[in-house]
Structure formats: C-alpha cells, structure tokens
Enzyme design. Sequence first.
Site, PDB file in Angstrom:
ATOM      1  N   GLY B  13       0.824  -1.117   0.038  1.00  0.00           N
ATOM      2  CA  GLY B  13       0.196   0.092   0.093  1.00  0.00           C
ATOM      3  C   GLY B  13       0.772   1.240   0.059  1.00  0.00           C
ATOM      4  O   GLY B  13       1.545   1.321   0.871  1.00  0.00           O
ATOM      5  N   GLY B  15      -0.709   4.465  -0.745  1.00  0.00           N
ATOM      6  CA  GLY B  15      -1.711   5.511  -0.890  1.00  0.00           C
ATOM      7  C   GLY B  15      -1.295   6.607   0.046  1.00  0.00           C
ATOM      8  O   GLY B  15      -0.280   6.979   0.472  1.00  0.00           O
ATOM      9  N   GLU B 149      -3.627  -0.554  15.870  1.00  0.00           N
ATOM     10  CA  GLU B 149      -4.339   0.775  16.828  1.00  0.00           C
ATOM     11  C   GLU B 149      -4.926   1.570  15.812  1.00  0.00           C
ATOM     12  O   GLU B 149      -6.069   2.038  16.141  1.00  0.00           O
ATOM     13  CB  GLU B 149      -2.858   1.505  17.061  1.00  0.00           C
ATOM     14  CG  GLU B 149      -3.460   2.663  18.076  1.00  0.00           C
ATOM     15  CD  GLU B 149      -4.269   2.293  19.239  1.00  0.00           C
ATOM     16  OE1 GLU B 149      -5.196   2.733  19.016  1.00  0.00           O
ATOM     17  OE2 GLU B 149      -3.640   2.021  20.435  1.00  0.00           O
ATOM     18  N   GLU B 214     -16.029   9.779   1.413  1.00  0.00           N
ATOM     19  CA  GLU B 214     -15.530   8.940   0.592  1.00  0.00           C
ATOM     20  C   GLU B 214     -15.804   9.621  -0.742  1.00  0.00           C
ATOM     21  O   GLU B 214     -16.905  10.445  -0.762  1.00  0.00           O
ATOM     22  CB  GLU B 214     -16.280   7.422   0.558  1.00  0.00           C
ATOM     23  CG  GLU B 214     -15.607   6.876   1.957  1.00  0.00           C
ATOM     24  CD  GLU B 214     -14.084   6.445   1.985  1.00  0.00           C
ATOM     25  OE1 GLU B 214     -13.569   5.901   0.963  1.00  0.00           O
ATOM     26  OE2 GLU B 214     -13.458   6.482   3.167  1.00  0.00           O
ATOM     27  N   ASP B 225     -18.701   1.702   8.008  1.00  0.00           N
ATOM     28  CA  ASP B 225     -17.374   1.858   8.492  1.00  0.00           C
ATOM     29  C   ASP B 225     -17.220   1.913  10.014  1.00  0.00           C
ATOM     30  O   ASP B 225     -16.401   1.420  10.900  1.00  0.00           O
ATOM     31  CB  ASP B 225     -16.856   3.400   8.077  1.00  0.00           C
ATOM     32  CG  ASP B 225     -15.907   3.842   8.703  1.00  0.00           C
ATOM     33  OD1 ASP B 225     -14.634   3.346   8.412  1.00  0.00           O
ATOM     34  OD2 ASP B 225     -15.954   4.910   9.578  1.00  0.00           O
ATOM     35  N   LYS B 229     -15.599  -0.753  13.176  1.00  0.00           N
ATOM     36  CA  LYS B 229     -14.905  -0.230  14.182  1.00  0.00           C
ATOM     37  C   LYS B 229     -15.676  -0.789  15.561  1.00  0.00           C
ATOM     38  O   LYS B 229     -14.897  -1.407  16.604  1.00  0.00           O
ATOM     39  CB  LYS B 229     -15.059   1.180  14.204  1.00  0.00           C
ATOM     40  CG  LYS B 229     -14.072   1.710  13.241  1.00  0.00           C
ATOM     41  CD  LYS B 229     -14.190   3.394  13.259  1.00  0.00           C
ATOM     42  CE  LYS B 229     -13.332   3.820  11.981  1.00  0.00           C
ATOM     43  NZ  LYS B 229     -13.707   5.196  11.320  1.00  0.00           N
TER      44      LYS B 229
END
Lengths: 367, 367
Positions: B13, B15, B149, B214, B225, B229
Amino acid sequence: MASSKQVFIAIIGAGGVGKCFLSQLETLAARRPSPKLTLIYISTSKKALYDANYAPIPFAGAIEELSRASQAPPALPQLAEYLAAVAPPAKVVLVDNTSSQDVADAYPVFLGKGISIVTPNKKAFSGSYKLWQDIFSAASTSGAKVYHESSVGAGLPVISTLKDLVDTGDRVTKIEGVFSGTMSFLFNSFAPTSGAGGKWSAEVAKAKELGYTEPDPRDDLNGLDVARKLTILARLAGLPVESPTSFPVQSLIPKELESCSSGDEFLQRLPGFDTQMEETKAAAEKQGKVVRFVGSIDVASKQVKVGLEQFDASHPIAALKGSDNIISFYTERYGSNPLIVQGAGAGGDVTAMGVTADLIKVLGQIA
Amino acid sequence: MASSKQVFIAIIGAGGVGKCFLSQLETLAARRPSPKLTLIYISTSKKALYDANYAPIPFAGAIEELSRASQAPPALPQLAEYLAAVAPPAKVVLVDNTSSQDVADAYPVFLGKGISIVTPNKKAFSGSYKLWQDIFSAASTSGAKVYHESSVGAGLPVISTLKDLVDTGDRVTKIEGVFSGTMSFLFNSFAPTSGAGGKWSAEVAKAKELGYTEPDPRDDLNGLDVARKLTILARLAGLPVESPTSFPVQSLIPKELESCSSGDEFLQRLPGFDTQMEETKAAAEKQGKVVRFVGSIDVASKQVKVGLEQFDASHPIAALKGSDNIISFYTERYGSNPLIVQGAGAGGDVTAMGVTADLIKVLGQIA
C-alpha cells in the site's frame, strides 16, 4: 536457576496502590501461564519478606504474611545485589509502589544491573534533572526497561501517548490540563459551570472528609504535586526542566497559613481567607468564565507553569466532572483540535492498573 | 543473513497512509540506529518493488521508484514465502497500509510463518469471526505479533487503552462514542449545540468538497465504517460478534437513493429528503438535545448498535468539534465517569502515526 520463560518480581510498597497491584498481579499470573511470574521479595519501609534461597512468595496472602514478618528491609544496594543474583538480571522486575525519594534515588543502581523497573513513583522522574539522566542512561546501557505510566494521571494513557507522539516524529507544541484529582474536585464544586458553588474553605474541608486530599490538605494546595507531573511531561516533550521548583507554581495556601503547625489548624483558620478566593471566582464570572487550577507546557517558548486560569464554560477543562483529570496534547499533526485524554487520575485501582499494564509491556520485551 | 539487531520491513500500500508512514519510517530509522531497519518490499495493487536477493530499498524515493517499477506484485502466499526466507521470519514485519480484504484474508498465512503484522486495515479484524480467530491463533502459535491501533480512531490510543483495561483485569461495561470523522463533521455542522446549522444535503455536499467523505458519500452514510470499528472493539471487550452486519446499523441513505448509479446523482437528489433529517433534528431540539451518529457496545447485555441518538448539549459527545472522534470507556474501576479519548480520528499523518507506534512496539519485542 531461571528458565527463559520465568520472570522474577520484587515489590517495594504495600499501601493502597501496592495492595491493588498485588491483587491485579495475582489475576495476571493466573490468566497467563507464560512467562511464569515468581514473587521473591516484598517490603514496606519497616519490614521485608524474602528468603536467601529465593523461595517463591505466594501472591495470595503476601500482604498478611508481610505484616507478620520480623525482618527489616535490606539497604537498597544490598537489595539490588540480592535481585541481580537470582537469575539473569534481565529477568527481574522491580515494582516500586512507594512515593519514596530514597527508593527513586536508587533506580540507577537497579537499572545499571539490568533489573527493569515499573512504578507510579513521581519522585524518580520529577526530581533533579541529573537523576532523570542517570536513570535513562543506566537503562539504555544495560538494556533494562523503565516504565512509569501511573506517575501522571494514574492509569490514563498519558505517558504512553506522549511517548508515541514524540517517537513517531510528531512535534508537540503545547500540553495543558487538570492534573490533580483533588484540585479538579475542589474547583468543580467551588466554581461549577452552572454558577453557585460552595465556600472555598467548606469545599476544602469536604474534600478532606471524602478522602480526596492528603492528610494535610496543604500538600495538595501548594501545587507541588501538579508541578511534579508537569516536570515529567515537559522532559518527555524534550525540555530539560531542572526541577519542579524551577518554573512558576502558584500555591493556594495563604501566606499567613503556611506556618500552621497542623492540617487541622490550617482548616480551622482557612475560612478567614475565603474572600480572596471569592474575588478570584467573581473576576472570572465577570468575563463569563470559570476559574480552574491547571498546568501547561508551551514547548516552543519553553514555558512551564502551574496555577489558576480562566476558561469559557464550554471549554473541556471547565466542563470536567468530579475529580477527573484532563490532559490535552496540541501537536503539529493534530492541528488546532488537541488529542485529549480524560478520566479518573487517582485511586488505588486505576493507579495499579497503570503499573500492571506497564509490567505487561516489560514482560513482552524481556520474557 | 540477518544479524540479531536487524529487522526487515515489507510494505503493502502506497496511498495516502502509505506515503505518510514511509516518511515516518525514514525518520525513525535515522533516529534509532538499533535495530537496523531494512526495507525489502513495497507494493501497490498493481506494482511491486523487490529483488530476489533482498537488496535494501532506500526509504527516500521508494514511492517514486515504485511508480517506475515494472514488476507486478507476487501472489500473497508467494510474498509470504519470499519474506520468510530472508531471515528468521521473527525478524520480518509486514506493514499493510491498504484497506484490502484480500490482503487481510492472508494474514493467518504470514503470521503462521512467524512474520509480524502492523496495519490500519479494519477488514482483517471486522470481517468474519473465523478470520479473527485464525489471525490470533496463528500469531499465538508462531509467536508473531499483530498490532492494529489505527483500525479504530487512527492514531488515538483506543485499541491499546482497551487492551490495557482488559489485560489488567478491569471489567469494561460499556463503550460509546463518535467513531467517524465524516459523521462527526456532518452532525457538528448540521446540529451544533449553539442551535441553527445548515441543511442536511448542503452539509453533505460541503463535507464532500472538503474531502471529508469517501468519493461516494453513501460509503460513509451507510454506517458500515462505524459498524466495522464497533465490531473490533466489541471483540476486544470479549463479545464474539459474528460480523459488522450482525447487529443493528442505521443507514442515513434514504431508501429511494440506494440505487442511484453514482455519488453525484445521489448528491443531486439528496435535497429532496432534507425534511426527514430536519424532523429528526427538531425532535431532539424539543427535548433540549442534539442528535449525533454514535456507536455503542453494552457488554453485559451483549448489545452492539450504530445509529442516531440524542444528547444533552453539555454531554462530551454533543460538544465535539470539527471532525473529531470521541470514545468513552465505562468500566468497573473507572466507575460513573468514563475514561475518554478524543481527537482527530482520520487523516494520513495521524493514521500513519498509529502504524509507526505499533511498529515501535513490535520492534521492542522482536529485535
């Protein structure tokens, strides 16, 4: 003598925090079979429980057994020798649950021998800057670990958060907050955001009755406890603060009462000085604000200070409840809205929690 | 090939988060000589930079070099083989800076080989409960570490705090908060505690313009989302939540707009549904409250839910600013006042900070 998955624990201090820690340690040892945790030493300032052959001390009942012990604790250098001889010293953790300056002064000796330390003892990290340097250079040379989360805000993630910010390369610009549960309680009752509030001397007397102050409330009101915490955070943020008395600290003890011979006499005479605090409160109210006892560190200008400040009622510091602490970290990455940690910052259980969490971190590195 | 003080890093990744992480990694490596950190692999979904002989990739310019690379990334099992062969696998850390389910699904393979993982990727810990179990049992068997985390609240100390509470034997009773920067921004503007506030559709359009949503705002408004979490935190608190769709999640997408073919069409038609949100806001105001989009976990009753709730203006959740997150942990030890963590919960730099801090923790254990 030690297998690689065994860690030896020595505890100094068996008061409020010590008792809670021992209970958490017992639970931890029962839940995690590895590394095996073996208690080989526990002491108060007067008595010690240990054995020349390092016989394990059962966690359950250790405090009771200690109270029946007849041995006096060895001198600290002897204790260090004793602990270093049980195993590779890298497998020994000293848990200092006291607030003793003498024990703190001996940390470099323990760390120099490779013995790791976890502690809520503020004195070690807020004494002279030389002691701070000696502690961390001894640890760095030997590889021993030293963790002290509970030295600020008890179990709240304050030290670990600040370390993470610094270690990952963020630039901390300012730290501000309410660092004393006693001061928090006093001002939340004396000058609540809802207006009203009791007389200052009455709130101090109430806080003492509820057990929120030291036996002599002047030990809270002199601001030194907050100054010690600020010293620790400032040093972690990169400022070589010399001592907790090397920056401005506002004492809330009226000059005339500094020489009272006892806390009781102090409390008896305090009502005579209520007018001073009333005026301070009224001045804040005139601005539509409330007064709070805060500590702040401005990293760029290297200014550390402790004392009374005014806050809008909507400010998180003004809106605090009960005896909670609040700590705001302003950093380059977090921008205008700080990273905030808030909650109970005192009490045996939550202080011991910080110590136990530190112990778990050390175990992950040495076992 | 590897000395005991060398650790090999592989990154998937490149980005927004990946770039910030690489910059923090470069600083970290420059500041800490030990362990020596060697980058041996970096990839996007289309390209990979690596070498059969594990030639070190300089941190500076790695992203630019990757953009010029012509190799496609190997299949994930091959990548695991490649990494396990460079050194004792215990000296290799995979940093997954993607939000890819495919990469997440391969974690048990990497961990099973002893390769540690640090990541902000929510998918690994909020997918099926079986994947969660496979990840932690693979890590536990091999001794590899897995830290995440930034999967909740970016760099805020959320996961570490919850783990410390649980590991030290506290009983978490409830977790509640605002877990989405987008939702925080939308409701702080739409229904501020000061009254007034803009039209719902206008606030959504503004949030998109500011880059807070987004590309298709429905991917924020569907609540998934936040549900992911909550799934992670609930599992850490001991609830075996099956998936982020196995508990009630309120979507803020009007039924009629679910089938819009694009985010733009959605935004164009959203004003036609402003009345619904106005009514919700007015209903709260009638009670003297404001409406917020929150997630909560009631551990005792095993209830997890995500959606709109009403709060007094003085409640910390109502008083939140900008796009901040707030997470409150109610526990037995902390009593009626929760332990609260608050601050920016999104953004490349603060997300990467959580990943870098995790890497430092892993290095302390494996190097």
